[in-house]
Design a protein around this motif. Structure first.
Motif, short mmCIF file in Angstrom:
data_model
loop_
_atom_site.label_atom_id
_atom_site.label_comp_id
_atom_site.label_asym_id
_atom_site.label_seq_id
_atom_site.Cartn_x
_atom_site.Cartn_y
_atom_site.Cartn_z
N ARG A 31 0.84 -1.20 0.00
CA ARG A 31 0.00 0.00 0.00
C ARG A 31 0.88 1.25 0.00
NH1 ARG A 31 -3.65 -1.04 4.21
NH2 ARG A 31 -5.07 -2.02 2.75
N ASP A 32 1.93 1.25 0.82
CA ASP A 32 2.86 2.39 0.87
C ASP A 32 3.53 2.63 -0.48
OD1 ASP A 32 2.26 2.71 3.54
OD2 ASP A 32 4.22 2.06 4.27
N MET A 33 3.81 1.55 -1.22
CA MET A 33 4.46 1.68 -2.52
C MET A 33 3.44 1.96 -3.63
SD MET A 33 7.54 -1.15 -2.57
CE MET A 33 6.51 -2.59 -2.37
N GLU A 34 2.16 2.05 -3.24
CA GLU A 34 1.08 2.27 -4.20
C GLU A 34 1.07 1.22 -5.29
OE1 GLU A 34 1.49 6.32 -5.53
OE2 GLU A 34 1.14 7.12 -3.53
N MET A 35 1.24 -0.03 -4.86
CA MET A 35 1.28 -1.15 -5.80
C MET A 35 0.04 -2.01 -5.57
SD MET A 35 4.21 -4.07 -6.42
CE MET A 35 5.53 -2.93 -6.68
N GLY A 36 -0.87 -1.98 -6.51
CA GLY A 36 -2.05 -2.82 -6.44
C GLY A 36 -3.27 -2.10 -5.89
N SER A 37 -4.41 -2.62 -6.25
CA SER A 37 -5.68 -2.10 -5.78
C SER A 37 -6.00 -2.69 -4.40
CB SER A 37 -6.79 -2.48 -6.76
OG SER A 37 -6.95 -3.91 -6.76
N GLU A 38 -6.98 -2.13 -3.73
CA GLU A 38 -7.40 -2.69 -2.44
C GLU A 38 -7.91 -4.12 -2.62
OE1 GLU A 38 -6.99 -1.59 0.76
OE2 GLU A 38 -5.75 -0.08 -0.24
N GLU A 39 -8.61 -4.37 -3.73
CA GLU A 39 -9.09 -5.72 -4.00
C GLU A 39 -7.90 -6.67 -4.21
OE1 GLU A 39 -11.13 -7.94 -7.74
OE2 GLU A 39 -12.17 -6.13 -7.03
N GLY A 40 -6.89 -6.21 -4.95
CA GLY A 40 -5.69 -7.02 -5.17
C GLY A 40 -4.93 -7.27 -3.89
N LEU A 41 -4.85 -6.27 -3.02
CA LEU A 41 -4.17 -6.44 -1.73
C LEU A 41 -4.90 -7.48 -0.87
CD1 LEU A 41 -3.31 -2.72 -0.92
CD2 LEU A 41 -1.69 -4.52 -1.53
N ALA A 135 14.30 -4.63 -3.68
CA ALA A 135 14.21 -3.41 -2.88
C ALA A 135 13.24 -2.42 -3.51
CB ALA A 135 15.60 -2.76 -2.77
N SER A 136 12.53 -1.73 -2.65
CA SER A 136 11.75 -0.59 -3.13
C SER A 136 12.74 0.49 -3.56
CB SER A 136 10.84 -0.06 -2.02
OG SER A 136 11.62 0.53 -0.99
N LEU A 137 12.28 1.40 -4.37
CA LEU A 137 13.16 2.49 -4.80
C LEU A 137 13.71 3.24 -3.59
CD1 LEU A 137 11.12 3.82 -7.85
CD2 LEU A 137 13.22 2.50 -7.91
N THR A 164 2.53 -3.67 -15.49
CA THR A 164 3.86 -3.67 -14.90
C THR A 164 3.91 -2.55 -13.85
OG1 THR A 164 4.86 -4.50 -16.93
CG2 THR A 164 6.33 -3.43 -15.34
N PRO A 165 4.14 -2.89 -12.57
CA PRO A 165 4.18 -1.86 -11.53
C PRO A 165 5.31 -0.86 -11.77
CG PRO A 165 4.01 -4.05 -10.57
CD PRO A 165 4.30 -4.23 -12.04
N LYS A 166 5.07 0.37 -11.38
CA LYS A 166 6.08 1.41 -11.58
C LYS A 166 7.37 1.07 -10.83
CE LYS A 166 4.54 4.48 -7.88
NZ LYS A 166 4.03 5.80 -7.54
N GLN A 167 7.29 0.29 -9.77
CA GLN A 167 8.48 -0.11 -9.02
C GLN A 167 9.43 -0.94 -9.88
OE1 GLN A 167 9.43 0.63 -5.86
NE2 GLN A 167 7.68 1.97 -5.60
N TRP A 168 8.92 -1.58 -10.94
CA TRP A 168 9.76 -2.44 -11.77
C TRP A 168 10.36 -1.68 -12.92
CZ3 TRP A 168 6.19 -7.32 -12.47
CH2 TRP A 168 5.96 -7.90 -11.22
N LYS A 169 9.98 -0.45 -13.10
CA LYS A 169 10.47 0.34 -14.23
C LYS A 169 11.63 1.21 -13.79
CE LYS A 169 5.88 0.48 -16.28
NZ LYS A 169 4.76 1.34 -16.66
#
Length: 172
Positions: A31-41, A135-137, A164-169
Motif C-alpha cells: 500500500r505504501d508503494m502504491e502497488m495494487g488495488s485494495e481488491e488485489g491487496l 528493494a523498493s526504490l 507492470t508496476p512502476k516499481q519495476w520500471k
C-alpha cells in the motif's frame, strides 16, 4: 529514563503466532508503494497467509520482529528458496529477504538495517552463501550500503490484464 525517552526496540524470532503481523506488514508495504488495488491487496493477503503459514511451520521461512513495549513495529522474513547451482556458488539454496517493513512512526531509526543484519546473521549461521531481495526504490540505498549489488534480473509480465508496476520500471 525520562518520559520522552522510549526504550530501543528489541528483536526476536517470529513464530506462527506472528502470522497476522507479517500479513499486515506485507499489505501495508505494498500500500505504501502504491502497488495494487485494495481488491488485489485483499486477494494477496489471503494467499500469502496460507503460504506463509506453511513456510513457518516447516522452517522454510524464518522471521524477525522488532518490538517496542511488546508491540511489533517492524519485521522481516527470510525464505530459503531452491536455486540452481552456479559457478558462483554450488549450493542449491539461496536466502531471499522479503517483507522488510517498518511502521511509519518508527521509520528513519535504523530498524530496517537492524532487521536485515539480524536476518543476514541467521543466514550465515545456516550456511547460506547468497542472499537476494527486491528493494523498493526508497530502500535501494540502504541495501547498497549494506553490500547488496544490483543484478541483471529482468522480468516479463505475461498475464492478461496485469500492469507492470512502476516499481519495476527505470531500475538502471
Amino acid at each position: 529514563m525520562s518520559p520522552s525517552q522510549k526504550p530501543a526496540p528489541t528483536l526476536r524470532p517470529s513464530t506462527l503466532a506472528d502470522l497476522e503481523t507479517h500479513v499486515a506488514h506485507r499489505v501495508a508495504m505494498f500500500r505504501d508503494m502504491e502497488m495494487g488495488s485494495e481488491e488485489g491487496l485483499k486477494r494477496m493477503a489471503e494467499a500469502f497467509r496460507h503460504q506463509l503459514r506453511g513456510w513457518l511451520v516447516t522452517g522454510q521461512c524464518r522471521g524477525l520482529i522488532a518490538e517496542e513495549a511488546g508491540r511489533p513495529v517492524a519485521s522481516v522474513l527470510m525464505l530459503m528458496k531452491d536455486s540452481v547451482p552456479t559457478p558462483v556458488s554450488p549450493l542449491s539454496v539461496r536466502g531471499y529477504l522479503f517483507n522488510v517493513y517498518t511502521e511509519p512512526s518508527h521509520r528513519r531509526r535504523g530498524l530496517a538495517a537492524l532487521l536485515t543484519e539480524g536476518a543476514l546473521d541467521l543466514a550465515r549461521d545456516l550456511g547460506i552463501e547468497i542472499m537476494e531481495l527486491h528493494a523498493s526504490l526508497e530502500a535501494e540505498g540502504l541495501y547498497q550500503r549494506m553490500g547488496f549489488a544490483p543484478t541483471s534480473e529482468m522480468r516479463l509480465v505475461m498475464g492478461a490484464g496485469i500492469k507492470t508496476p512502476k516499481q519495476w520500471k527505470h531500475r538502471r
